[in-house]
Motif scaffolding. Structure first.
Motif, PDB file in Angstrom:
ATOM      1  N   ILE A 150       6.993   0.829  -0.126  1.00  0.00           N
ATOM      2  CA  ILE A 150       6.197   1.510  -1.226  1.00  0.00           C
ATOM      3  C   ILE A 150       6.110   2.835  -0.710  1.00  0.00           C
ATOM      4  CG2 ILE A 150       4.279   1.454  -2.858  1.00  0.00           C
ATOM      5  CD1 ILE A 150       3.678  -1.377  -1.738  1.00  0.00           C
ATOM      6  N   ILE A 151       6.119   3.934  -1.653  1.00  0.00           N
ATOM      7  CA  ILE A 151       5.937   5.289  -1.451  1.00  0.00           C
ATOM      8  C   ILE A 151       4.541   5.467  -2.481  1.00  0.00           C
ATOM      9  CG2 ILE A 151       8.138   5.886  -0.683  1.00  0.00           C
ATOM     10  CD1 ILE A 151       8.700   7.387  -3.347  1.00  0.00           C
ATOM     11  N   THR A 152       3.742   6.320  -2.003  1.00  0.00           N
ATOM     12  CA  THR A 152       2.654   6.457  -2.974  1.00  0.00           C
ATOM     13  C   THR A 152       2.008   8.016  -2.754  1.00  0.00           C
ATOM     14  OG1 THR A 152       1.063   5.942  -1.021  1.00  0.00           O
ATOM     15  CG2 THR A 152       1.672   4.197  -2.582  1.00  0.00           C
ATOM     16  N   TYR A 153       1.304   8.240  -4.025  1.00  0.00           N
ATOM     17  CA  TYR A 153       0.246   9.466  -4.052  1.00  0.00           C
ATOM     18  C   TYR A 153      -0.646   9.304  -4.863  1.00  0.00           C
ATOM     19  CZ  TYR A 153      -1.640  13.986  -4.307  1.00  0.00           C
ATOM     20  OH  TYR A 153      -2.432  15.198  -4.448  1.00  0.00           O
ATOM     21  N   ASN A 154      -1.817   9.158  -4.620  1.00  0.00           N
ATOM     22  CA  ASN A 154      -3.027   8.943  -5.313  1.00  0.00           C
ATOM     23  C   ASN A 154      -2.694   7.763  -6.255  1.00  0.00           C
ATOM     24  OD1 ASN A 154      -4.342  10.958  -4.406  1.00  0.00           O
ATOM     25  ND2 ASN A 154      -4.222  12.360  -5.787  1.00  0.00           N
ATOM     26  N   GLU A 155      -2.788   6.356  -5.693  1.00  0.00           N
ATOM     27  CA  GLU A 155      -2.645   5.268  -6.379  1.00  0.00           C
ATOM     28  C   GLU A 155      -3.646   4.273  -6.376  1.00  0.00           C
ATOM     29  OE1 GLU A 155      -0.074   4.637  -8.736  1.00  0.00           O
ATOM     30  OE2 GLU A 155       1.279   6.178  -8.112  1.00  0.00           O
ATOM     31  N   GLU A 156      -4.735   4.601  -6.161  1.00  0.00           N
ATOM     32  CA  GLU A 156      -5.893   3.638  -6.104  1.00  0.00           C
ATOM     33  C   GLU A 156      -5.928   2.660  -7.214  1.00  0.00           C
ATOM     34  OE1 GLU A 156      -9.457   6.051  -5.638  1.00  0.00           O
ATOM     35  OE2 GLU A 156      -9.610   6.464  -7.753  1.00  0.00           O
ATOM     36  N   LYS A 157      -5.563   3.061  -8.231  1.00  0.00           N
ATOM     37  CA  LYS A 157      -5.449   2.182  -9.547  1.00  0.00           C
ATOM     38  C   LYS A 157      -4.425   1.099  -9.259  1.00  0.00           C
ATOM     39  CE  LYS A 157      -4.036   3.502 -13.072  1.00  0.00           C
ATOM     40  NZ  LYS A 157      -2.982   2.729 -13.499  1.00  0.00           N
ATOM     41  N   ASN A 158      -3.516   1.219  -8.551  1.00  0.00           N
ATOM     42  CA  ASN A 158      -2.304   0.334  -8.594  1.00  0.00           C
ATOM     43  C   ASN A 158      -2.232  -0.240  -7.055  1.00  0.00           C
ATOM     44  OD1 ASN A 158      -1.005   0.730 -11.404  1.00  0.00           O
ATOM     45  ND2 ASN A 158      -0.537   2.702 -10.457  1.00  0.00           N
ATOM     46  N   ILE A 159      -2.625   0.098  -6.199  1.00  0.00           N
ATOM     47  CA  ILE A 159      -2.418  -0.034  -4.810  1.00  0.00           C
ATOM     48  C   ILE A 159      -2.441  -1.715  -4.542  1.00  0.00           C
ATOM     49  CG2 ILE A 159      -4.194   0.453  -3.622  1.00  0.00           C
ATOM     50  CD1 ILE A 159      -0.467   0.891  -2.481  1.00  0.00           C
ATOM     51  N   ARG A 160      -3.673  -2.208  -5.154  1.00  0.00           N
ATOM     52  CA  ARG A 160      -4.058  -3.838  -4.678  1.00  0.00           C
ATOM     53  C   ARG A 160      -3.057  -4.514  -5.330  1.00  0.00           C
ATOM     54  NH1 ARG A 160      -8.736  -4.250  -2.238  1.00  0.00           N
ATOM     55  NH2 ARG A 160     -10.372  -2.710  -2.503  1.00  0.00           N
ATOM     56  N   GLU A 161      -2.710  -4.165  -6.612  1.00  0.00           N
ATOM     57  CA  GLU A 161      -1.837  -5.406  -7.301  1.00  0.00           C
ATOM     58  C   GLU A 161      -0.523  -5.161  -6.813  1.00  0.00           C
ATOM     59  OE1 GLU A 161      -2.012  -5.594 -11.707  1.00  0.00           O
ATOM     60  OE2 GLU A 161      -3.872  -4.750 -11.625  1.00  0.00           O
ATOM     61  N   VAL A 162       0.026  -4.025  -6.583  1.00  0.00           N
ATOM     62  CA  VAL A 162       1.474  -3.906  -5.891  1.00  0.00           C
ATOM     63  C   VAL A 162       1.622  -4.565  -4.669  1.00  0.00           C
ATOM     64  CG1 VAL A 162       1.477  -1.475  -5.027  1.00  0.00           C
ATOM     65  CG2 VAL A 162       3.505  -2.160  -5.772  1.00  0.00           C
ATOM     66  N   ILE A 163       0.621  -4.260  -3.698  1.00  0.00           N
ATOM     67  CA  ILE A 163       0.582  -5.019  -2.413  1.00  0.00           C
ATOM     68  C   ILE A 163       0.423  -6.492  -2.623  1.00  0.00           C
ATOM     69  CG2 ILE A 163      -0.705  -5.457  -0.309  1.00  0.00           C
ATOM     70  CD1 ILE A 163      -1.642  -2.450  -0.367  1.00  0.00           C
ATOM     71  N   GLU A 164      -0.020  -6.966  -3.430  1.00  0.00           N
ATOM     72  CA  GLU A 164      -0.469  -8.277  -3.826  1.00  0.00           C
ATOM     73  C   GLU A 164       0.903  -9.024  -4.346  1.00  0.00           C
ATOM     74  OE1 GLU A 164      -4.233  -8.846  -5.646  1.00  0.00           O
ATOM     75  OE2 GLU A 164      -5.172  -7.953  -3.829  1.00  0.00           O
ATOM     76  N   CYS A 165       1.691  -8.121  -5.060  1.00  0.00           N
ATOM     77  CA  CYS A 165       2.975  -8.692  -5.634  1.00  0.00           C
ATOM     78  C   CYS A 165       4.144  -8.859  -4.493  1.00  0.00           C
ATOM     79  CB  CYS A 165       3.767  -7.461  -6.344  1.00  0.00           C
ATOM     80  SG  CYS A 165       3.028  -7.583  -8.018  1.00  0.00           S
ATOM     81  N   LEU A 166       3.698  -8.372  -3.236  1.00  0.00           N
ATOM     82  CA  LEU A 166       4.631  -8.336  -2.005  1.00  0.00           C
ATOM     83  C   LEU A 166       4.000  -9.399  -1.250  1.00  0.00           C
ATOM     84  CD1 LEU A 166       5.441  -4.597  -1.710  1.00  0.00           C
ATOM     85  CD2 LEU A 166       7.195  -6.481  -2.375  1.00  0.00           C
ATOM     86  N   ASP A 167       3.369 -10.581  -1.770  1.00  0.00           N
ATOM     87  CA  ASP A 167       2.561 -11.255  -0.617  1.00  0.00           C
ATOM     88  C   ASP A 167       3.734 -12.311  -0.073  1.00  0.00           C
ATOM     89  OD1 ASP A 167       3.272 -13.118  -2.785  1.00  0.00           O
ATOM     90  OD2 ASP A 167       1.392 -14.043  -2.878  1.00  0.00           O
TER      91      ASP A 167
END
Length: 258
Positions: free
Chosen positions: A14-31
Motif C-alpha cells: 500500500i502507498i499512503t499519504y494522510n489516509e487515517e480514514k481508510n488505513i484500518r479497512e484496507v489493512i484488514e482487507c489484506l488479512d
C-alpha cells in the motif's frame, strides 16, 4: 478462506499519504497475505501510528516525488514474489478474496492479473462516466513486472509475461466529496504535465483547450456520464479539469526551463 500454511506467499503493498480514514479497512482487507508493507509519504495525520498497531505491517516513509517511485520502492521491499497492491481507498470483497487465493494456488498461473473496479463517488455507485471498463493490475509476480519510471501519474505496470483478469470486482471508494476530488484531479494534471515535458512535448493553447473540451464530451456523452446524473456531470467536468491543468503544468515547466 485463507492461504494454507506452506503454500504460496503474498506480499500486500500500500502507498499512503494522510489516509487515517481508510488505513484500518484496507489493512484488514489484506488479512490473508503474509506481510503488509506500507510506503508512506510522511503523512501528517494518524495514518502511520494506526498502521503500526498491526503486528504484520511494516511502514517505510519516503518523500513523495511521484506515484511510480513510491510503488517501485514498495516492490523492492516486498519479501515475496507474488504481490497484491491496493490503494488505501480500495476494498476486497469476500468473493474477490476467495478468487485471489484460488488463483495463486493453481498449478499454472498468469504472471499478472487485472482487477475490474467498481467506482464510488461520495458513497454512491457510479455506473458509467468511463468507469464501466475501469481495470488495473493489482496482483502480479514482481520478477515479471515493474512500474515504468517515466509514468509519473496513472502508473503503468510493464508486464514481461502472461496476463489474466479476475472476475470479481474490487470496490473503489475514490472520493468523499467534490473538493477532495477536484484537488486530486488537479494534482494528477500537474504531474502529468511534468511527465509530458520530460518526454519533450511542447505546449499549445489550441491543444490545451481542444483536449479539455474533448475529455468532457468523451466522459459525459460518449462514455455515458449523462446517465449518472449530477455525479456524472461532476466526474466528467473534473476529468476535463485535470486535462486543462496538465497543459497548464506543461506550459509552466517549459517557462522554467527556457
Amino acid at each position: 478462506m485463507k492461504l494454507q500454511s506452506g503454500s504460496i506467499k503474498i506480499s500486500g503493498l500500500i502507498i499512503t499519504y494522510n489516509e487515517e480514514k481508510n488505513i484500518r479497512e484496507v489493512i484488514e482487507c489484506l488479512d490473508f497475505v503474509d506481510e503488509i508493507i506500507i510506503v508512506d509519504s510522511y503523512s501528517t495525520d494518524n495514518t502511520v501510528p494506526i498502521a503500526r498497531t498491526y503486528p504484520n505491517v511494516k511502514v517505510v516513509q519516503n518523500k513523495f516525488v511521484d506515484f511510480t517511485t513510491q510503488r517501485n520502492l514498495a516492490l523492492e521491499l516486498a519479501s515475496y514474489n507474488w504481490v497484491l497492491f491496493l490503494d488505501a481507498d480500495e476494498r476486497i470483497t469476500p468473493p474477490l478474496r476467495a478468487e485471489i487465493i484460488a488463483e495463486v494456488q493453481k498449478p499454472e498461473t498468469k504472471d499478472a492479473y487485472y482487477f475490474l473496479r467498481k467506482f464510488y463517488f461520495a458513497g454512491r455507485a457510479i455506473h458509467f462516466s468511463g468507469t464501466q471498463t475501469d481495470k488495473n493490475f493489482r496482483l502480479f509476480k514482481k520478477d515479471k513486472a515493474h512500474y515504468i519510471p517515466e509514468k509519473l501519474v496513472h502508473e503503468t505496470l510493464k508486464v514481461d509475461g502472461t496476463i489474466g483478469i479476475l472476475q470479481n470486482k474490487l470496490l473503489h471508494y475514490s472520493y468523499d466529496n467534490y473538493a477532495i476530488y477536484k484537488q486530486k484531479m488537479i494534482s494528477y494534471g500537474v504531474l502529468k504535465g511534468k511527465e509530458l515535458f520530460l518526454k519533450g512535448k511542447k505546449y499549445s493553447v489550441f491543444t490545451q483547450y481542444l483536449k479539455t473540451i474533448f475529455k468532457f464530451i468523451k466522459a459525459y456523452f460518449i462514455r455515458l456520464g449523462i446517465l449518472d446524473g449530477k455525479d456524472g456531470f461532476i466526474i466528467s467536468y473534473l476529468q476535463a479539469l485535470s486535462v486543462y491543468h496538465t497543459y497548464k503544468s506543461l506550459k509552466a515547466n517549459q517557462k522554467q526551463n527556457i
